[in-house]
Scaffold this active site. Structure first.
Site, short mmCIF file in Angstrom:
data_model
loop_
_atom_site.label_atom_id
_atom_site.label_comp_id
_atom_site.label_asym_id
_atom_site.label_seq_id
_atom_site.Cartn_x
_atom_site.Cartn_y
_atom_site.Cartn_z
N GLU A 111 9.54 -6.51 -2.04
CA GLU A 111 9.09 -5.33 -2.66
C GLU A 111 8.58 -5.30 -3.85
O GLU A 111 8.60 -6.46 -4.41
CB GLU A 111 9.69 -4.63 -2.73
N GLU A 173 3.45 1.73 0.87
CA GLU A 173 4.02 3.12 1.65
C GLU A 173 3.84 4.20 0.87
O GLU A 173 4.08 4.25 -0.52
CB GLU A 173 5.60 2.98 1.63
#
Ligand code: KIV
Length: 269
Positions: A111, A173
């Protein structure tokens, strides 16, 4: 199979399907059902391991579940998550990626916008999936990202930098569909959306959300089956049957041959 296969699909405008799995039988079912990529996400922590947060997931947890998924689905392309605080430097990212690759991952995901980490992993031959927008490891709560022009421009710049560094996939996301479409259009790497609209090159869901196995529900999710409710009912029926003597039935067990039983009775008489 390598990531290039999915880049070719993007070029041809063919969507592909990604779904999480954390164990062998689920991975096998997913492949039988036509899933293209199985993702062993750090969502294993909150969905399977009973952790309160993704941050508690360790490299050993990830390696354990990646190995299980690999046994259930030997030929599938498998993306595995680098857990929180396991890619804080290039050396640490390389050591962590080596563990996941050894367990069976084809590609490692992490991430945040860190093009240097992408370059380091690519130099050593790893396939890399980046994950931007909502970063559960780094942000509290499940909040939408990229809602203002400034925040959206920053995410687009991050995506372009990760693509230029050689990322093989980008998970997007919880970002607005218009932003996901612009990112998808400008990147060589295929985008994998979750709560990011239909224009991404692929979609991913958490299998426990899709199957309604957990207690949570999300706007970005679709519950394709109420497996949690079905399992609860099945277990309650089993418990009733045991308590009331209906399980096991005659044909759930087996008997001794009469001669053996007679011999036993003599031995223990
Ligand atoms: O951990 C995970 O399962 C993920 C997906 C939700 C993309 O990162």
């Amino acid at each position: 199979m390598a990531a290039g296969h999915f880049v070719e699909m993007k070029k041809r405008g063919e969507k592909f399907v990604v779904l999480t799995a954390y164990d062998a039988p689920t991975a096998r079912l997913e492949v039988e059902a036509g899933v293209d990529i199985v993702m062993v996400g750090d969502s294993v922590g909150t969905n399977v391991l009973g952790y309160a947060s993704e941050r508690e997931v360790t490299l050993d947890d990830m390696a354990h579940h990646i190995a299980a998924v690999r046994r259930g689905a030997p030929g599938v392309y498998l993306i595995g998550d680098l857990p929180y605080a396991t890619y804080d430097s290039e050396a640490q990212a390389l050591a962590s990626a080596a563990l996941l690759a050894q367990a069976g991952a084809d590609c490692v995901k992490f991430e945040g916008a860190q093009p240097d980490i992408v370059r380091a992993l690519k130099r050593e031959g790893y396939e890399v999936c980046c994950h931007i927008g909502l970063e559960s490891q780094h942000q509290e709560g499940k909040r939408r990202q990229g809602k203002t022009a400034e925040a959206a421009a920053k995410l687009l710049a991050d995506a372009l930098a990760l693509d230029a560094a050689g990322a093989d996939f980008l998970v997007l996301e919880l970002i607005p569909r218009e932003l996901a479409a612009k990112i998808t259009e400008r990147l060589r790497a295929p985008t994998i959306g979750i709560g990011a609209g239909a224009d991404c090159d692929a979609q991913v869901l958490v299998v426990h959300d899709l199957a309604a196995l957990g207690t949570r529900d999300f706007k970005h999710n679709r519950r394709y089956v109420e497996l949690g409710a079905a399992l609860r009912e099945a277990v309650a029926a089993y418990a009733r049957d045991v308590r009331e003597g209906r399980f096991p039935a005659e044909d759930n067990g087996f008997s001794m041959e009469a001669a053996e039983l007679a011999a036993l009775e003599k031995i223990i008489a």
